[in-house]
Scaffold this motif. Structure first.
Motif, PDB file in Angstrom:
ATOM      1  N   ALA A  78      17.520 -68.780-123.263  1.00 37.14           N
ATOM      2  CA  ALA A  78      17.956 -68.650-124.735  1.00 37.14           C
ATOM      3  C   ALA A  78      18.806 -69.764-125.314  1.00 37.14           C
ATOM      4  O   ALA A  78      19.298 -70.716-124.816  1.00 37.14           O
ATOM      5  CB  ALA A  78      18.610 -67.378-124.873  1.00 37.14           C
ATOM      6  N   ILE A  79      18.816 -69.520-126.754  1.00 39.31           N
ATOM      7  CA  ILE A  79      19.634 -70.555-127.369  1.00 39.31           C
ATOM      8  C   ILE A  79      20.853 -69.894-128.214  1.00 39.31           C
ATOM      9  O   ILE A  79      20.645 -68.816-128.733  1.00 39.31           O
ATOM     10  CB  ILE A  79      18.873 -71.321-128.566  1.00 39.31           C
ATOM     11  N   CYS A  80      21.983 -70.306-127.966  1.00 41.07           N
ATOM     12  CA  CYS A  80      23.314 -69.673-128.567  1.00 41.07           C
ATOM     13  C   CYS A  80      23.581 -70.482-129.826  1.00 41.07           C
ATOM     14  O   CYS A  80      23.701 -71.780-129.853  1.00 41.07           O
ATOM     15  CB  CYS A  80      24.361 -69.737-127.427  1.00 41.07           C
ATOM     16  N   TYR A  81      23.633 -69.857-131.108  1.00 42.61           N
ATOM     17  CA  TYR A  81      23.783 -70.286-132.245  1.00 42.61           C
ATOM     18  C   TYR A  81      25.140 -70.145-132.772  1.00 42.61           C
ATOM     19  O   TYR A  81      25.908 -69.216-132.585  1.00 42.61           O
ATOM     20  CB  TYR A  81      22.848 -70.299-133.352  1.00 42.61           C
ATOM     21  N   CYS A  82      25.868 -70.950-133.585  1.00 42.51           N
ATOM     22  CA  CYS A  82      27.056 -70.682-134.247  1.00 42.51           C
ATOM     23  C   CYS A  82      27.190 -71.945-135.498  1.00 42.51           C
ATOM     24  O   CYS A  82      26.236 -72.902-135.655  1.00 42.51           O
ATOM     25  CB  CYS A  82      28.257 -71.398-133.348  1.00 42.51           C
ATOM     26  N   ILE A  83      28.411 -71.490-136.196  1.00 47.01           N
ATOM     27  CA  ILE A  83      28.464 -72.456-137.532  1.00 47.01           C
ATOM     28  C   ILE A  83      28.750 -73.912-136.892  1.00 47.01           C
ATOM     29  O   ILE A  83      29.756 -73.926-136.143  1.00 47.01           O
ATOM     30  CB  ILE A  83      29.453 -71.664-138.379  1.00 47.01           C
ATOM     31  N   ASP A  84      28.146 -74.811-137.590  1.00 46.84           N
ATOM     32  CA  ASP A  84      28.710 -76.201-137.130  1.00 46.84           C
ATOM     33  C   ASP A  84      29.887 -76.550-138.130  1.00 46.84           C
ATOM     34  O   ASP A  84      29.912 -76.532-139.500  1.00 46.84           O
ATOM     35  CB  ASP A  84      27.799 -77.327-137.438  1.00 46.84           C
ATOM     36  N   GLU A  85      31.295 -76.167-137.723  1.00 46.11           N
ATOM     37  CA  GLU A  85      32.529 -76.382-138.344  1.00 46.11           C
ATOM     38  C   GLU A  85      32.629 -77.373-139.272  1.00 46.11           C
ATOM     39  O   GLU A  85      32.984 -77.551-140.414  1.00 46.11           O
ATOM     40  CB  GLU A  85      33.582 -76.174-137.736  1.00 46.11           C
ATOM     41  N   GLN A  86      32.248 -78.782-138.504  1.00 50.02           N
ATOM     42  CA  GLN A  86      32.545 -79.796-139.448  1.00 50.02           C
ATOM     43  C   GLN A  86      31.543 -80.179-140.632  1.00 50.02           C
ATOM     44  O   GLN A  86      31.895 -80.272-141.650  1.00 50.02           O
ATOM     45  CB  GLN A  86      32.319 -81.164-138.628  1.00 50.02           C
ATOM     46  N   ALA A  87      30.187 -79.533-140.233  1.00 46.31           N
ATOM     47  CA  ALA A  87      29.392 -79.695-141.384  1.00 46.31           C
ATOM     48  C   ALA A  87      29.726 -78.507-142.514  1.00 46.31           C
ATOM     49  O   ALA A  87      29.440 -78.655-143.632  1.00 46.31           O
ATOM     50  CB  ALA A  87      27.771 -79.229-140.753  1.00 46.31           C
TER      51      ALA A  87
END
Length: 110
Positions: A78-87
């Motif tokens: 599976a792929i775990c997604y999260c917000i890209d904080e820098q972007a």
């Protein structure tokens, strides 16, 4: 070969347009809302939260990832997604700059 239409605009304008397009669908806003709430998740978790089929959710995730707003890491199958904080902070800065540039005039424009 001629210049593309985007060549006539500033980098900031092109970045803002790309990011705005990425969040220009309510399903993508819902995905971002969910990722903000849970901090990270597996794609299947998002599918369970939205009234959309898994391939549709994957397509929206791909758009958000291509725009750089989210990132994903493979965990098993599976792929775990999260917000890209820098972007995210960069996008916030671009939007703030746009809104900060406006100063109301003393007269109404219309």
């Amino acid at each position: 070969m001629g210049a593309s239409k985007t060549d006539h605009f500033t980098d900031r304008q092109n970045q803002l347009a790309t990011l705005a397009k990425a969040i220009g669908h309510p399903a993508r806003i819902a995905i971002l809302d969910y990722l903000i709430k849970v901090d990270s998740c597996i794609c299947g978790d998002i599918v369970n939260e939205l009234p959309l089929a898994q391939p549709t959710v994957s397509q929206h995730l791909r758009e958000l990832k291509n725009a750089g707003l989210i990132k994903g890491e493979i965990e098993g199958n599976a792929i775990c997604y999260c917000i890209d904080e820098q972007a995210w902070r960069k996008f916030q800065g671009i939007l703030n700059t746009l809104f900060d540039e406006y100063t109301p005039k003393k007269q109404s424009c219309c």
